[in-house]
Design an enzyme around this catalytic site. Structure first.
Site, PDB file in Angstrom:
ATOM      1  N   HIS A  53      55.264  40.568  36.476  1.00  0.00           N
ATOM      2  CA  HIS A  53      55.232  41.828  35.705  1.00  0.00           C
ATOM      3  C   HIS A  53      56.550  42.608  35.811  1.00  0.00           C
ATOM      4  CE1 HIS A  53      50.932  41.038  35.689  1.00  0.00           C
ATOM      5  NE2 HIS A  53      50.933  40.997  37.006  1.00  0.00           N
ATOM      6  N   SER A  76      58.343  38.369  32.263  1.00  0.00           N
ATOM      7  CA  SER A  76      57.103  38.972  32.761  1.00  0.00           C
ATOM      8  C   SER A  76      56.012  37.915  32.751  1.00  0.00           C
ATOM      9  CB  SER A  76      56.696  40.156  31.896  1.00  0.00           C
ATOM     10  OG  SER A  76      55.688  40.887  32.565  1.00  0.00           O
ATOM     11  N   SER A  81      52.317  43.880  30.413  1.00  0.00           N
ATOM     12  CA  SER A  81      52.599  44.574  31.678  1.00  0.00           C
ATOM     13  C   SER A  81      54.036  45.085  31.820  1.00  0.00           C
ATOM     14  CB  SER A  81      52.282  43.644  32.856  1.00  0.00           C
ATOM     15  OG  SER A  81      53.134  42.527  32.832  1.00  0.00           O
ATOM     16  N   ASP A 128      53.965  34.667  39.629  1.00  0.00           N
ATOM     17  CA  ASP A 128      52.788  35.533  39.753  1.00  0.00           C
ATOM     18  C   ASP A 128      51.737  35.006  38.788  1.00  0.00           C
ATOM     19  OD1 ASP A 128      50.859  37.485  39.767  1.00  0.00           O
ATOM     20  OD2 ASP A 128      52.241  39.170  39.568  1.00  0.00           O
ATOM     21  N   GLU A 187      52.583  35.033  44.105  1.00  0.00           N
ATOM     22  CA  GLU A 187      52.175  36.411  44.356  1.00  0.00           C
ATOM     23  C   GLU A 187      50.665  36.621  44.438  1.00  0.00           C
ATOM     24  OE1 GLU A 187      54.036  39.087  44.838  1.00  0.00           O
ATOM     25  OE2 GLU A 187      52.777  40.788  44.288  1.00  0.00           O
ATOM     26  N   ASN A 212      50.300  35.813  48.583  1.00  0.00           N
ATOM     27  CA  ASN A 212      49.072  36.601  48.439  1.00  0.00           C
ATOM     28  C   ASN A 212      48.329  36.744  49.760  1.00  0.00           C
ATOM     29  OD1 ASN A 212      46.923  37.862  46.669  1.00  0.00           O
ATOM     30  ND2 ASN A 212      45.746  36.208  47.616  1.00  0.00           N
ATOM     31  N   LYS A 217      49.864  41.650  52.120  1.00  0.00           N
ATOM     32  CA  LYS A 217      49.786  41.594  50.659  1.00  0.00           C
ATOM     33  C   LYS A 217      48.333  41.823  50.233  1.00  0.00           C
ATOM     34  CE  LYS A 217      49.850  40.278  46.268  1.00  0.00           C
ATOM     35  NZ  LYS A 217      48.616  40.252  45.464  1.00  0.00           N
ATOM     36  N   ASP A 221      47.877  45.426  48.670  1.00  0.00           N
ATOM     37  CA  ASP A 221      48.116  45.477  47.216  1.00  0.00           C
ATOM     38  C   ASP A 221      46.798  45.298  46.467  1.00  0.00           C
ATOM     39  OD1 ASP A 221      48.354  43.957  44.724  1.00  0.00           O
ATOM     40  OD2 ASP A 221      50.438  43.534  45.130  1.00  0.00           O
ATOM     41  N   ASN A 222      46.102  44.195  46.730  1.00  0.00           N
ATOM     42  CA  ASN A 222      44.874  43.901  45.990  1.00  0.00           C
ATOM     43  C   ASN A 222      43.845  45.020  46.192  1.00  0.00           C
ATOM     44  OD1 ASN A 222      46.469  41.611  46.380  1.00  0.00           O
ATOM     45  ND2 ASN A 222      44.762  40.201  46.182  1.00  0.00           N
ATOM     46  N   CYS A 226      44.756  48.524  43.809  1.00  0.00           N
ATOM     47  CA  CYS A 226      43.752  48.696  42.748  1.00  0.00           C
ATOM     48  C   CYS A 226      42.992  50.006  42.920  1.00  0.00           C
ATOM     49  CB  CYS A 226      42.785  47.521  42.731  1.00  0.00           C
ATOM     50  SG  CYS A 226      43.577  45.979  42.209  1.00  0.00           S
ATOM     51  N   HIS A 332      43.475  38.492  37.146  1.00  0.00           N
ATOM     52  CA  HIS A 332      44.772  38.067  36.604  1.00  0.00           C
ATOM     53  C   HIS A 332      44.721  37.633  35.137  1.00  0.00           C
ATOM     54  CE1 HIS A 332      48.968  37.024  36.990  1.00  0.00           C
ATOM     55  NE2 HIS A 332      48.707  35.963  36.254  1.00  0.00           N
ATOM     56  N   HIS A 382      50.387  49.086  40.269  1.00  0.00           N
ATOM     57  CA  HIS A 382      50.268  49.739  41.572  1.00  0.00           C
ATOM     58  C   HIS A 382      51.483  50.621  41.870  1.00  0.00           C
ATOM     59  CE1 HIS A 382      47.089  46.979  41.988  1.00  0.00           C
ATOM     60  NE2 HIS A 382      47.599  46.117  42.848  1.00  0.00           N
ATOM     61  N   SER A 390      54.113  44.026  49.362  1.00  0.00           N
ATOM     62  CA  SER A 390      53.981  42.715  48.695  1.00  0.00           C
ATOM     63  C   SER A 390      55.339  42.055  48.511  1.00  0.00           C
ATOM     64  CB  SER A 390      53.358  42.885  47.298  1.00  0.00           C
ATOM     65  OG  SER A 390      52.133  43.524  47.390  1.00  0.00           O
ATOM     66  N   GLN A 394      57.544  38.671  49.496  1.00  0.00           N
ATOM     67  CA  GLN A 394      58.161  37.767  48.512  1.00  0.00           C
ATOM     68  C   GLN A 394      59.598  37.417  48.913  1.00  0.00           C
ATOM     69  OE1 GLN A 394      57.404  35.910  46.102  1.00  0.00           O
ATOM     70  NE2 GLN A 394      55.562  36.679  45.110  1.00  0.00           N
TER      71      GLN A 394
HETATM   72  P1  NAI Z   1      38.898  37.346  45.830  1.00  0.00           P
HETATM   73  O1  NAI Z   1      38.659  35.890  45.855  1.00  0.00           O
HETATM   74  O2  NAI Z   1      39.136  38.099  47.093  1.00  0.00           O
HETATM   75  O3  NAI Z   1      37.698  38.096  45.079  1.00  0.00           O
HETATM   76  C1  NAI Z   1      37.051  37.643  43.933  1.00  0.00           C
HETATM   77  C2  NAI Z   1      35.553  37.865  44.171  1.00  0.00           C
HETATM   78  O4  NAI Z   1      34.839  37.613  42.960  1.00  0.00           O
HETATM   79  C3  NAI Z   1      34.975  36.912  45.234  1.00  0.00           C
HETATM   80  O5  NAI Z   1      34.347  37.654  46.255  1.00  0.00           O
HETATM   81  C4  NAI Z   1      33.986  36.048  44.447  1.00  0.00           C
HETATM   82  O6  NAI Z   1      32.862  35.686  45.221  1.00  0.00           O
HETATM   83  C5  NAI Z   1      33.622  36.966  43.299  1.00  0.00           C
HETATM   84  N1  NAI Z   1      33.115  36.260  42.108  1.00  0.00           N
HETATM   85  C6  NAI Z   1      33.539  35.063  41.588  1.00  0.00           C
HETATM   86  N2  NAI Z   1      32.823  34.780  40.484  1.00  0.00           N
HETATM   87  C7  NAI Z   1      31.950  35.800  40.287  1.00  0.00           C
HETATM   88  C8  NAI Z   1      30.964  36.086  39.302  1.00  0.00           C
HETATM   89  N3  NAI Z   1      30.729  35.247  38.299  1.00  0.00           N
HETATM   90  N4  NAI Z   1      30.256  37.235  39.417  1.00  0.00           N
HETATM   91  C9  NAI Z   1      30.482  38.110  40.431  1.00  0.00           C
HETATM   92  N5  NAI Z   1      31.403  37.894  41.399  1.00  0.00           N
HETATM   93  C10 NAI Z   1      32.138  36.751  41.317  1.00  0.00           C
HETATM   94  O7  NAI Z   1      40.132  37.570  44.839  1.00  0.00           O
HETATM   95  P2  NAI Z   1      41.015  38.914  44.710  1.00  0.00           P
HETATM   96  O8  NAI Z   1      42.177  38.825  45.603  1.00  0.00           O
HETATM   97  O9  NAI Z   1      40.100  40.064  44.767  1.00  0.00           O
HETATM   98  O10 NAI Z   1      41.599  38.714  43.225  1.00  0.00           O
HETATM   99  C11 NAI Z   1      40.758  38.776  42.079  1.00  0.00           C
HETATM  100  C12 NAI Z   1      41.619  38.628  40.826  1.00  0.00           C
HETATM  101  O11 NAI Z   1      42.497  39.744  40.702  1.00  0.00           O
HETATM  102  C13 NAI Z   1      42.532  37.406  40.822  1.00  0.00           C
HETATM  103  O12 NAI Z   1      42.624  36.919  39.496  1.00  0.00           O
HETATM  104  C14 NAI Z   1      43.865  37.962  41.268  1.00  0.00           C
HETATM  105  O13 NAI Z   1      44.929  37.135  40.894  1.00  0.00           O
HETATM  106  C15 NAI Z   1      43.860  39.293  40.580  1.00  0.00           C
HETATM  107  N6  NAI Z   1      44.698  40.368  41.113  1.00  0.00           N
HETATM  108  C16 NAI Z   1      45.002  41.391  40.244  1.00  0.00           C
HETATM  109  C17 NAI Z   1      45.757  42.463  40.652  1.00  0.00           C
HETATM  110  C18 NAI Z   1      46.087  43.545  39.702  1.00  0.00           C
HETATM  111  O14 NAI Z   1      46.928  44.391  40.018  1.00  0.00           O
HETATM  112  N7  NAI Z   1      45.494  43.604  38.530  1.00  0.00           N
HETATM  113  C19 NAI Z   1      46.257  42.562  42.028  1.00  0.00           C
HETATM  114  C20 NAI Z   1      45.847  41.467  42.886  1.00  0.00           C
HETATM  115  C21 NAI Z   1      45.088  40.425  42.425  1.00  0.00           C
END
Ligand code: NAI
Length: 461
Positions: A53, A76, A81, A128, A187, A212, A217, A221-222, A226, A332, A382, A390, A394
């Site tokens: 991003h 990006s 983003s 990322d 990332e 990650n 991180k 960050d996550n 958020c 993501h 963020h 984070s 990196q």
């Molecule tokens: P995580 O693996 O810690 O959490 C995902 C959760 O979703 C897990 O607990 C899993 O059991 C649950 N899950 C999976 N399928 C499901 C369903 N059908 N119904 C309900 N729950 C379900 O992963 P994390 O780190 O929380 O990342 C989640 C996403 O967010 C990833 O795609 C990651 O790349 C992205 N992300 C986005 C950020 C942003 O700024 N927008 C920042 C960091 C990560």
């Protein structure tokens, strides 16, 4: 090369620079690395292609990599983003960057391709979500004789078209790129899943560092990122009153925990869905009602996916939502919500990255960022402070891949705990944290060194 960049408006550079200067004051980890390594330039000789991003915070990351000696080109990793003033400031500084907020999918892959165009090609990837890695590895496999799978989404159609274009223009290019890349640092959770999958299939041709899963991180960050940026995105998009509304957060991993806390902090009544019993129990014991989406879909006001999984909000759910329900994703990729199934409905664009969609029963949905991650699409992602943690990881990962490459096999690694602790340590002063010290006897009693690491590898924080 003159104008080796694609940005919305280079005249935004001065504004970008002012915000960059402010961000630096909130990114102590990155600034400390500049102090520590700015003279020795450990990244000299590296040519880093970045796919992440293109925000103000990323601009501080880019300038840190450059300060440490790297040659950098950037795209990006998401079509919505980019912060155009950040991209302009980076372009004006002489670093080639290819990123516009609201670029098309075709442009997304074309810009990524352009970011690989160092005269001698890159030797490191900073990724990322894994698109830069995917582009090179899929292209090299196709050059090796593998056939494209049937494209099942606009994303897949776009990457296939770009690979064909590059193969026609430069036969053998992908294989050459693959062979000269010395490693990738990744990332985010979704990109890390892709890397472990490559290892399982025996298809990872260089070492990877999973940024990650540094504690500093994903547990910051996550989660705390958020916690600040989710509600920011919803507010900037809709100006809706959050207090009193019923919000459903799908997924209670790191992003889900931050997202649920964000909505609760704004006064919403928050419910959670989960598939993992551990995370479901955590949500319940944090005081959230854990429900089935089907049971709340017709009564809730706001729906946010955080799972990194696909088809979580499906068309049959959206048909049951009440009039003016808000639907968004902070995971993501956009496939958490079946946006493609809405294409035949009536869309009214309210403003950039906000659409109102009329369902067959007359109810309208407000869809944020067409289902793409809304904290970066509708707001500015963020805050700098958490991104500093984070991005310090990196930079350490890139240094490790560049200066210590022979220590790594073609596998996925996590940075050692002493570096994770270092990243945290670099962020304490800025917020006035005073750290207690172990004396020798206390350290011996709990079996650690007084200078750390303070926890065993299996500790989960
Ligand atoms: P995580 O693996 O810690 O959490 C995902 C959760 O979703 C897990 O607990 C899993 O059991 C649950 N899950 C999976 N399928 C499901 C369903 N059908 N119904 C309900 N729950 C379900 O992963 P994390 O780190 O929380 O990342 C989640 C996403 O967010 C990833 O795609 C990651 O790349 C992205 N992300 C986005 C950020 C942003 O700024 N927008 C920042 C960091 C990560």
């Amino acid at each position: 090369m003159a104008n080796d960049y694609i940005v919305k408006d280079i005249n935004l550079a001065a504004f970008g620079r002012k915000e960059l200067d402010i961000a630096e004051t909130e990114m102590p980890g990155l600034m400390a690395l500049r102090d520590e390594y700015g003279e020795s330039k450990p990244l000299a000789g590296s040519r880093i292609v970045g796919s992440l991003h293109m925000t103000i915070q990323t601009a501080v990351l880019i300038e840190t990599l450059v300060a440490l000696g790297a040659d950098v080109r950037w795209a990006s990793c998401n079509i919505f983003s980019t912060q155009d003033h950040a991209a302009a400031a980076i372009a004006a500084s002489g670093v080639p960057v290819f990123a516009i907020k609201g670029q098309s999918l075709e442009e997304h892959w074309d810009y990524l391709d352009k970011s690989f165009m160092f005269p001698d090609g890159p030797n490191l990837i900073l990724d990322d979500g894994g698109d830069a890695t995917l582009y090179i590895l899929l292209g090299a496999r196709i050059e090796g004789g593998e056939a494209f799978g049937v494209a099942t989404s606009e994303e897949e159609e776009a990457i296939q078209a770009q690979i064909k274009k590059r193969m026609e223009a430069s036969p053998g290019w992908f294989t050459k790129m693959r062979d000269q890349i010395k490693g990738v640092s990744e990332e985010t959770t979704t990109g890390v899943h892709r890397l472990y999958d490559l290892v399982k299939k025996g298809q990872l041709p260089f070492p990877a560092i999973n940024v990650n899963d540094s504690v500093t991180k994903s547990k910051f960050d996550n989660k705390y990122g958020c916690k600040e940026s989710l509600v920011d995105g919803i507010r900037r998009a809709t100006d809706t009153m959050m207090a009193g509304k019923v919000a459903v957060v799908m997924g209670y991993g790191d992003v889900g925990k931050g997202s649920a806390a964000s909505l609760r902090g704004a006064g919403a009544r928050v419910k959670v869905t989960e598939v993992d019993p551990i995370c479901a129990l955590q949500a319940a014991m944090d005081g959230f009602e854990v429900v089935l989406l089907e049971d709340v879909v017709s009564s809730a006001d706001i729906f946010i996916t955080t799972t990194g999984n696909k088809d979580v909000i499906r068309i049959e759910h959206m048909r049951e939502m009440k009039d003016m329900a808000i639907v968004g994703n902070i995971g993501h990729f956009d496939n958490e919500i079946q946006v493609a199934a809405l294409k035949n409905h009536k869309w009214t664009n309210i403003k950039e990255q906000v659409d109102m969609i009329e369902m067959p029963n007359g109810h309208r949905l407000i869809l944020l960022s067409e289902g793409r991650l809304l904290n970066l699409g509708n707001a500015t992602g963020h805050p700098s402070f958490v991104m500093s943690a984070s991005f310090t990881n990196q930079v350490l990962a890139q240094m490790e891949l560049w200066t210590n490459n022979e220590a790594y096999k073609n596998d996925v690694y996590i940075l050692p705990k002493h570096l994770d602790e270092k990243v945290a340590r670099l962020h304490l002063d800025r917020i006035g944290v005073k750290l207690s010290k172990l004396d020798a006897e206390q350290a011996a009693y709990i079996g650690v060194s007084p200078d750390g690491p303070f926890k065993p590898e299996h500790y989960r924080y």
